[in-house]
Design a protein around this motif. Structure first.
Motif, PDB file in Angstrom:
ATOM      1  N   PRO A 111       0.969  -1.445   0.330  1.00 33.49           N
ATOM      2  CA  PRO A 111      -0.016  -0.379  -0.122  1.00 33.49           C
ATOM      3  C   PRO A 111       0.887   0.961   0.347  1.00 33.49           C
ATOM      4  CG  PRO A 111       0.655  -0.904   1.998  1.00 33.49           C
ATOM      5  CD  PRO A 111       1.061  -1.517   1.238  1.00 33.49           C
ATOM      6  N   GLY A 112       0.438   2.048  -0.547  1.00 33.83           N
ATOM      7  CA  GLY A 112       1.167   3.679  -0.244  1.00 33.83           C
ATOM      8  C   GLY A 112       1.016   3.789  -1.453  1.00 33.83           C
ATOM      9  N   THR A 113       1.081   5.510  -1.931  1.00 36.48           N
ATOM     10  CA  THR A 113       1.457   6.187  -3.063  1.00 36.48           C
ATOM     11  C   THR A 113       2.525   6.769  -3.184  1.00 36.48           C
ATOM     12  OG1 THR A 113      -0.632   6.800  -2.325  1.00 36.48           O
ATOM     13  CG2 THR A 113       0.899   8.417  -3.767  1.00 36.48           C
ATOM     14  N   PRO A 114       3.195   7.127  -4.903  1.00 37.96           N
ATOM     15  CA  PRO A 114       4.626   7.541  -4.700  1.00 37.96           C
ATOM     16  C   PRO A 114       3.971   9.209  -5.721  1.00 37.96           C
ATOM     17  CG  PRO A 114       3.662   6.154  -7.023  1.00 37.96           C
ATOM     18  CD  PRO A 114       2.746   5.880  -5.331  1.00 37.96           C
ATOM     19  N   TYR A 115       4.902  10.103  -4.349  1.00 40.36           N
ATOM     20  CA  TYR A 115       4.495  11.242  -4.788  1.00 40.36           C
ATOM     21  C   TYR A 115       5.665  11.616  -5.975  1.00 40.36           C
ATOM     22  CZ  TYR A 115       1.122  11.265  -0.981  1.00 40.36           C
ATOM     23  OH  TYR A 115       0.098  10.754  -0.112  1.00 40.36           O
ATOM     24  N   ARG A 116       5.079  12.004  -6.848  1.00 35.50           N
ATOM     25  CA  ARG A 116       6.126  12.487  -7.696  1.00 35.50           C
ATOM     26  C   ARG A 116       6.136  13.644  -8.058  1.00 35.50           C
ATOM     27  NH1 ARG A 116       3.257   8.010 -10.045  1.00 35.50           N
ATOM     28  NH2 ARG A 116       5.055   6.006 -10.247  1.00 35.50           N
ATOM     29  N   SER A 117       5.807  14.668  -8.257  1.00 38.93           N
ATOM     30  CA  SER A 117       5.680  16.463  -7.994  1.00 38.93           C
ATOM     31  C   SER A 117       4.336  17.226  -7.086  1.00 38.93           C
ATOM     32  CB  SER A 117       4.398  16.657  -9.382  1.00 38.93           C
ATOM     33  OG  SER A 117       2.984  15.916  -8.669  1.00 38.93           O
ATOM     34  N   ASN A 213      10.480   6.572  -5.800  1.00 44.55           N
ATOM     35  CA  ASN A 213      11.170   5.341  -6.092  1.00 44.55           C
ATOM     36  C   ASN A 213      10.473   4.788  -4.526  1.00 44.55           C
ATOM     37  OD1 ASN A 213      11.566   4.883  -8.423  1.00 44.55           O
ATOM     38  ND2 ASN A 213      13.963   5.444  -8.053  1.00 44.55           N
ATOM     39  N   VAL A 214       9.629   5.783  -4.081  1.00 42.92           N
ATOM     40  CA  VAL A 214       9.346   4.928  -2.096  1.00 42.92           C
ATOM     41  C   VAL A 214       7.561   5.437  -2.039  1.00 42.92           C
ATOM     42  CG1 VAL A 214      11.225   5.649  -1.274  1.00 42.92           C
ATOM     43  CG2 VAL A 214       9.605   6.912  -0.730  1.00 42.92           C
ATOM     44  N   GLU A 219      -0.550  10.090   6.117  1.00 45.63           N
ATOM     45  CA  GLU A 219       0.303  10.282   7.349  1.00 45.63           C
ATOM     46  C   GLU A 219       2.058  11.044   6.907  1.00 45.63           C
ATOM     47  OE1 GLU A 219      -0.780  11.937   9.583  1.00 45.63           O
ATOM     48  OE2 GLU A 219      -2.674  10.752   8.799  1.00 45.63           O
ATOM     49  N   GLY A 220       2.579  10.659   5.259  1.00 48.84           N
ATOM     50  CA  GLY A 220       3.465  10.899   5.245  1.00 48.84           C
ATOM     51  C   GLY A 220       4.793   9.824   5.713  1.00 48.84           C
ATOM     52  N   ARG A 221       4.522   8.216   6.051  1.00 46.75           N
ATOM     53  CA  ARG A 221       5.214   7.391   6.588  1.00 46.75           C
ATOM     54  C   ARG A 221       4.985   6.289   5.373  1.00 46.75           C
ATOM     55  NH1 ARG A 221       1.810   7.458  11.062  1.00 46.75           N
ATOM     56  NH2 ARG A 221       0.094   6.172  10.230  1.00 46.75           N
ATOM     57  N   ILE A 222       7.110   6.084   5.108  1.00 46.44           N
ATOM     58  CA  ILE A 222       6.896   5.163   4.262  1.00 46.44           C
ATOM     59  C   ILE A 222       7.003   3.883   4.247  1.00 46.44           C
ATOM     60  CG2 ILE A 222       9.242   4.876   2.335  1.00 46.44           C
ATOM     61  CD1 ILE A 222      10.605   7.055   3.072  1.00 46.44           C
ATOM     62  N   THR A 223       6.248   3.336   3.233  1.00 46.84           N
ATOM     63  CA  THR A 223       5.548   2.218   3.288  1.00 46.84           C
ATOM     64  C   THR A 223       6.526   0.683   2.196  1.00 46.84           C
ATOM     65  OG1 THR A 223       4.254   1.648   1.432  1.00 46.84           O
ATOM     66  CG2 THR A 223       3.162   2.820   3.916  1.00 46.84           C
ATOM     67  N   ALA A 224       7.119   1.092   1.381  1.00 49.51           N
ATOM     68  CA  ALA A 224       7.742   0.495   0.831  1.00 49.51           C
ATOM     69  C   ALA A 224       8.855   1.570  -0.363  1.00 49.51           C
ATOM     70  CB  ALA A 224       7.382  -0.375   0.608  1.00 49.51           C
ATOM     71  N   VAL A 225      10.264   1.207   0.200  1.00 45.68           N
ATOM     72  CA  VAL A 225      11.254   0.842  -1.245  1.00 45.68           C
ATOM     73  C   VAL A 225      11.631   0.465  -2.083  1.00 45.68           C
ATOM     74  CG1 VAL A 225      13.653   2.256  -1.798  1.00 45.68           C
ATOM     75  CG2 VAL A 225      12.526   2.266   1.145  1.00 45.68           C
TER      76      VAL A 225
END
Length: 340
Positions: A111-117, A213-214, A219-225
């Motif tokens: 789960p999670g979102t890759p923020y690109r912009s 690439n994450v 909440e701004g926490r990284i779920t996966a690299v």
């Protein structure tokens, strides 16, 4: 989600292989779609009933032979599974090119979102945006703190002479993709070679460490690299230089390279360097060299993608604009070296 075969993925062949390799893993007909955003290895979301995975395979066209080694990606993600670095759980690796025409591996869908912009970050707000980018730095510190021998990666690369080999490698990749004049690129390559810094303690290097690439939660926490295709053992400041370079990118209209620099709350690149230095204990006074090298490396990668696009060997949208941004990365690399 399409039931048809996406480019580079034969669902019938994949289903037959999964049934042989992991009987019962898929509990229904396979469906798949390309996950957009990547510019190199191809990534697909694959589902079967309620199950969902991610499949990675090399691109369809011309690439540097070692740049898309599926076994290396699979190995490093598997090795980091028990560390403080968030990675997906690996499912299986297939090195038999007869199945899909190239090696591939399957991993957990995270789960999670890759923020690109900057536009994508804006809904998070300044506080969560800052927290996310700071978490990105802290995750890099955690990666570089991993002791390779303790996770079975002691032979994952050759740290001695790492920077010299990197320069040669990307010089060769440039030569393999060279099909037009690029002002300043040979000068940048030569200047980097004449000012090589002395590497510190080696570490597991991601090779393309950046915000998109994450995956991150709301909440701004990284779920996966993700995207470990260029990982190895080497000089960890190459990752820091890349992070700085990407953090300098603006979100320009119609550009194929998006940037998060203008998002409210995004830390200054110098703040990222200071946070990394404080938390890692590493010497970062030569970060300008590593940042200039990052500009060179990305210019070469983008030129390779542009070259494959001219041959009709890319999958997805936006590739027709890649070539137009390459000169700016060369110029920025030269400017960073001269100002450092």
């Amino acid at each position: 989600m399409s039931q048809e075969n996406p480019p580079g993925l034969d669902l019938r062949a994949l289903g037959a292989y999964l049934e042989r390799a992991r009987p019962g893993l898929a509990d229904g007909p396979l469906r798949a779609e390309v996950i957009e955003g990547g510019r190199s290895n191809l990534t697909y979301r694959v589902t079967a009933g309620a199950a969902q995975w991610v499949l990675r395979r090399p691109p369809l066209g011309h690439v540097l032979a070692t740049a898309h080694d599926m076994a290396r990606e699979f190995r490093v993600i598997s090795a980091l599974g028990g560390t403080a670095v968030p990675v997906p759980e690996t499912v299986l690796l297939c090195e038999d090119e007869e199945v899909l025409g190239a090696p591939f591996y399957v991993m957990e869908h995270m789960p999670g979102t890759p923020y690109r912009s900057a536009a994508e970050l804006a809904p998070l707000g300044p506080e969560r945006t800052r927290a996310l980018v700071e978490c990105l730095v802290d995750t890099l510190v955690a990666l570089h703190a991993v002791r390779p021998d303790e996770v079975g990666l002691g032979d994952f690369g050759r740290p001695e002479g790492f920077l010299e080999r990197q320069l040669r490698r990307w010089g060769k990749q440039l030569a393999a993709s060279r099909h037009r004049e690029l002002a300043g690129v040979d000068e940048l390559h030569a200047l980097l070679g004449r000012s090589l810094p002395t590497s510190g303690r080696p570490a597991v290097v991601h090779g393309d460490f950046r915000l998109d690439n994450v995956l991150a939660d709301p909440e701004g926490r990284i779920t996966a690299v993700l995207d470990w295709e260029m990982s190895t053992l080497g000089d960890p400041l190459t990752d820091l230089g890349l992070l700085v370079m990407y953090s300098e990118q603006r979100d320009a209209p119609n550009s194929p390279i998006t940037g998060a620099r203008d998002a409210p709350g995004h830390p200054e690149p110098a703040e990222l360097v200071a946070r990394y230095a404080e938390r890692s204990g590493r010497e970062v006074s030569d970060v300008h060299w590593y940042t200039a090298f990052a500009y060179f490396k990305l210019a070469v990668i983008l030129e390779g993608i542009h070259y494959r696009s001219t041959l009709g060997q890319t999958v997805g949208s936006g590739f027709d604009r890649i070539g137009s941004v390459v000169p700016a990365f060369i110029d920025n690399g030269l400017a960073t070296l001269r100002e450092g």
